[in-house]
Motif scaffolding. Sequence first.
Motif, PDB file in Angstrom:
ATOM      1  N   SER A 255      -3.412 -10.377  -8.956  1.00 38.66           N
ATOM      2  CA  SER A 255      -4.164 -10.269  -7.898  1.00 38.66           C
ATOM      3  C   SER A 255      -5.033  -9.231  -8.581  1.00 38.66           C
ATOM      4  O   SER A 255      -5.047  -8.346  -9.672  1.00 38.66           O
ATOM      5  CB  SER A 255      -4.145  -9.540  -6.701  1.00 38.66           C
ATOM      6  N   PHE A 256      -6.904  -9.456  -8.179  1.00 38.81           N
ATOM      7  CA  PHE A 256      -7.303  -8.427  -9.068  1.00 38.81           C
ATOM      8  C   PHE A 256      -7.592  -7.610  -8.406  1.00 38.81           C
ATOM      9  O   PHE A 256      -8.327  -6.459  -8.101  1.00 38.81           O
ATOM     10  CB  PHE A 256      -9.229  -8.715  -8.995  1.00 38.81           C
ATOM     11  N   SER A 257      -7.119  -7.255  -6.441  1.00 41.30           N
ATOM     12  CA  SER A 257      -7.205  -6.233  -5.969  1.00 41.30           C
ATOM     13  C   SER A 257      -6.320  -5.199  -6.522  1.00 41.30           C
ATOM     14  O   SER A 257      -5.642  -5.404  -6.991  1.00 41.30           O
ATOM     15  CB  SER A 257      -6.603  -6.976  -4.421  1.00 41.30           C
ATOM     16  N   PRO A 258      -6.626  -3.844  -5.553  1.00 42.21           N
ATOM     17  CA  PRO A 258      -6.189  -2.645  -6.076  1.00 42.21           C
ATOM     18  C   PRO A 258      -4.359  -3.683  -5.386  1.00 42.21           C
ATOM     19  O   PRO A 258      -4.232  -3.748  -4.226  1.00 42.21           O
ATOM     20  CB  PRO A 258      -6.621  -1.836  -4.958  1.00 42.21           C
ATOM     21  N   VAL A 259      -3.101  -2.613  -5.997  1.00 44.29           N
ATOM     22  CA  VAL A 259      -2.256  -3.043  -5.530  1.00 44.29           C
ATOM     23  C   VAL A 259      -1.721  -2.456  -4.602  1.00 44.29           C
ATOM     24  O   VAL A 259      -0.956  -2.677  -3.496  1.00 44.29           O
ATOM     25  CB  VAL A 259      -0.966  -1.866  -6.581  1.00 44.29           C
ATOM     26  N   GLU A 260      -2.470  -1.275  -4.092  1.00 45.29           N
ATOM     27  CA  GLU A 260      -2.591  -0.119  -2.468  1.00 45.29           C
ATOM     28  C   GLU A 260      -4.001  -0.245  -2.034  1.00 45.29           C
ATOM     29  O   GLU A 260      -4.893   0.317  -3.078  1.00 45.29           O
ATOM     30  CB  GLU A 260      -1.388   0.785  -2.490  1.00 45.29           C
ATOM     31  N   PRO A 261      -4.387  -0.463  -0.757  1.00 47.80           N
ATOM     32  CA  PRO A 261      -6.018  -0.342  -0.189  1.00 47.80           C
ATOM     33  C   PRO A 261      -5.840   1.053  -1.153  1.00 47.80           C
ATOM     34  O   PRO A 261      -5.159   2.269  -0.432  1.00 47.80           O
ATOM     35  CB  PRO A 261      -6.012  -0.839   1.290  1.00 47.80           C
ATOM     36  N   GLY A 262      -7.043   1.433  -0.765  1.00 45.33           N
ATOM     37  CA  GLY A 262      -7.814   2.668  -0.760  1.00 45.33           C
ATOM     38  C   GLY A 262      -6.779   3.593  -2.302  1.00 45.33           C
ATOM     39  O   GLY A 262      -7.319   5.154  -1.959  1.00 45.33           O
ATOM     40  N   ILE A 263      -5.526   2.907  -2.869  1.00 43.94           N
ATOM     41  CA  ILE A 263      -4.897   4.507  -3.806  1.00 43.94           C
ATOM     42  C   ILE A 263      -5.716   3.256  -5.719  1.00 43.94           C
ATOM     43  O   ILE A 263      -5.516   2.542  -5.071  1.00 43.94           O
ATOM     44  CB  ILE A 263      -3.569   4.540  -3.511  1.00 43.94           C
ATOM     45  N   VAL A 264      -5.574   4.614  -6.073  1.00 41.58           N
ATOM     46  CA  VAL A 264      -5.546   4.380  -7.910  1.00 41.58           C
ATOM     47  C   VAL A 264      -3.874   4.049  -8.569  1.00 41.58           C
ATOM     48  O   VAL A 264      -3.157   5.357  -8.370  1.00 41.58           O
ATOM     49  CB  VAL A 264      -6.486   4.734  -8.620  1.00 41.58           C
ATOM     50  N   THR A 265      -3.729   2.869  -8.671  1.00 44.11           N
ATOM     51  CA  THR A 265      -2.478   2.458  -9.712  1.00 44.11           C
ATOM     52  C   THR A 265      -2.446   3.132 -10.422  1.00 44.11           C
ATOM     53  O   THR A 265      -2.966   2.292 -11.109  1.00 44.11           O
ATOM     54  CB  THR A 265      -1.517   1.672  -8.492  1.00 44.11           C
ATOM     55  N   PHE A 266      -1.644   3.944 -11.727  1.00 46.12           N
ATOM     56  CA  PHE A 266      -1.782   4.055 -12.836  1.00 46.12           C
ATOM     57  C   PHE A 266      -0.169   3.395 -13.311  1.00 46.12           C
ATOM     58  O   PHE A 266       0.418   3.613 -12.876  1.00 46.12           O
ATOM     59  CB  PHE A 266      -2.046   5.352 -13.075  1.00 46.12           C
ATOM     60  N   PHE A 267      -1.266   2.930 -13.940  1.00 47.62           N
ATOM     61  CA  PHE A 267       0.278   2.172 -14.749  1.00 47.62           C
ATOM     62  C   PHE A 267       0.738   3.000 -16.372  1.00 47.62           C
ATOM     63  O   PHE A 267       0.169   2.851 -17.023  1.00 47.62           O
ATOM     64  CB  PHE A 267       0.615   0.542 -14.606  1.00 47.62           C
ATOM     65  N   HIS A 268       2.307   2.860 -16.600  1.00 47.87           N
ATOM     66  CA  HIS A 268       2.216   2.992 -17.971  1.00 47.87           C
ATOM     67  C   HIS A 268       4.552   3.089 -18.662  1.00 47.87           C
ATOM     68  O   HIS A 268       4.521   2.654 -17.752  1.00 47.87           O
ATOM     69  CB  HIS A 268       2.477   5.634 -18.472  1.00 47.87           C
ATOM     70  N   SER A 269       3.709   2.224 -19.401  1.00 47.22           N
ATOM     71  CA  SER A 269       5.339   1.232 -20.327  1.00 47.22           C
ATOM     72  C   SER A 269       5.709   2.942 -21.298  1.00 47.22           C
ATOM     73  O   SER A 269       4.917   2.889 -21.992  1.00 47.22           O
ATOM     74  CB  SER A 269       5.059   0.479 -21.216  1.00 47.22           C
TER      75      SER A 269
END
Length: 747
Positions: A524-538
């Motif tokens: 999805s192109f929508s934010p993972v959680e409404p109103g929150i930026v989820t930063f991802f790291h591998s």
Amino acid sequence: MRRINILPLIHSLRIGKECIIAIYHRHECAQLMKIFYINVIEQNDGWGSEVFVNRGFQALGHETFTLDYRQHRERLASKFLEVPDFDALFLQRGDYFPLELLQCCSRPCLFWASELVSRRRDQDRLFQCGLFDHIFVRTPQCKKAVVQKRWADPEKISILLSGFDERTHRKLDGVTKEIDVLFVGSMTPRRRMILDRLKQKFNVEIMQVFGEEMARAFNRAKIVLNLHAEAHLDTETRVFEALGAGTFLVSETLSEENPLQSGIHFLEASTLAEMEQIIERYLGNETERERIAHAGHQEAITHHSYTARAAYIASVIQDLLPETKPTVPAIDRNRLQELEKLEQANPHQNQTAQSALRIEMRPVKLRVGIVTTWFERGAAYVSRQYKQALETECDVFVFARGGETYAAGDPVWDDEKVTWAKKPQSAISTAFDLKEFRDWIQRNQINVILFNEQHWWPPVLACAQSGIKIGSYVDYYTEQTIPLFQCYDFLLCNTYRHYSAFDWHPQAVHIPWGTALDLFQPVSFSPVEPGIVTFFHSAGLNPSRKGTDQLLQAFSGLDGPARLVIHSQVSLASYFPHLSGLIKNLEKENRLIRHEKTVTAPGLYHLGDVYVYPSRLEGLGLTVAEALACGLPVITCDNAPMNEFIDESSGVTVPITRLFARHDGYYWPQCLVDIEALRSAMRKYIDEFDALEMKKRAARQHAEKHLDWWKNTENLPRLLNEFKIIPPHEKEVAFRQAQLFEQRRHR
């Protein structure tokens, strides 16, 4: 007699198979024909589309002569001579089909490219040959590709969809619908990811069945799913088979050639969340399920049976036939008899006595061996992408080094073309038994070998001195080992930085890195959680090299609505004991989520909105490409090769503060990112939250434009054929240096 295209008439009426046949018999336009249908009907007996289309031709009153070109590839000219006179030649699939046989035909010739143009590159020669009066392709994108390459005029190309067989995929009486949700099909990493999530909420059954068993399974299900094997949109045969069986179908978004209407004939979901909502709603609403299933079934039997497809093909053929019956034979028998003699000749005769046809009728694929680590880690993913790119035109075999770990028995990594090497006695991770290696080469008749990160030189020297063409995917090298790469006949460099170190080699090429856009794709192109930026790291197997500690420090000082998700194959607390307190605090505040396990592709990118990768050192940095393909803009170091993948539309590069050498003398230095600049780059995504969806879409668009692995490697099989074997005397200096290198290492 004037012929007209009866397809509009068929499609204007709500009719089934019997009515289609009746129209043929009532209209003069339906001239009965003799069709020479070349396909793989014996190989696909009982389930292939050619079986059903051929049955449709015959139901319409046409006479067909079929030839399975794969089963009889060694004697095709002889088989041609056995065919009675015919009105048209119709070729389906056609991999390595001899063009000279088509040149012997004086009747209209039609080609059905039933595989995607972008994937089956062995079709290219058929598109380009100019011998076909009409071509059928699967999708509008396929047609566009053929036209853009000027292989055929647009008016000579039409779209031919899949269909279903009325005898096989049908409604069955008295079958109880005891399966809630059913998926029928082969398993791919993408499908596994979706189904695993659906299983958390629903009773989902997965089957791999065909024919009558498939039809019975469909009839037992309340809801049948259609999931794309890969990320690109498609309208699969399963769609028509499910509707033909009268089932309620829920599908991912179908491709543009889809003739069905969502909400009327089936239900279409654009996201996984939407699919969950549809399943939940309709599992409890039998009336609505049955209403939509009935409409879909009526649409299928009216327009999408293989009899209807056969009627369409026949109408195109009829438009190509001359007004009067030809006086010349359908085939040039004299030329065919010459070609038949070639077939009967001893295949071991001098090649100069063979014609070009001989090569086409006995296609000899390049047999490529890849020597590599082969389990869930980055280097193996690189090798697997090379394997997939080469398999379009080559036979590819893997010699899996056993220095790190094995994936034997894992269906993702293990198959009949993988040989698992014995674990080495040496402490060198890329060492292995040379006798076992030579036996593998001989057993598989390998003529080109591609080494991946081969730090132990004896097998390279053995191959080079025996005359086998050898090359390397360039990744690991030191100042000391760079000259040793002259032992290779060719070098594949996936970054500009690697190429800059090896541009002195006469057969070094730059092949821009890319990724499997059909595997790595946005959920999805929508934010993972409404109103929150989820930063991802591998963090992979080496969080220190990936800069995970730098990211934790930057994130700990970040204000605003944000969360950090880290995927690691090792324990972060054990790896960074000095950061264990920070990690615990972030988790207590619900700002950090850790996933410490091995996850197969396409990984966990769907858990994040923005990918943060302050890596100290990369040979390639393939997770950057994967993240972009999954629709995650990237924050990474302003250092090669990471910054080669990024532009202002797809992410941010952060300044570095220091460069320093690694302990093992790797040619390129490590870097440290500016922690405050990294934090500022992350904060900008929080401040511009309203633009997040647009930025995620831009990341995917960047990947589609620059990081399509299939496009970037479309010439790779040709390159491997064209690379020359460099004579041993030109490699003598490199040979001596490699031998001396190994002697010193063992002192």
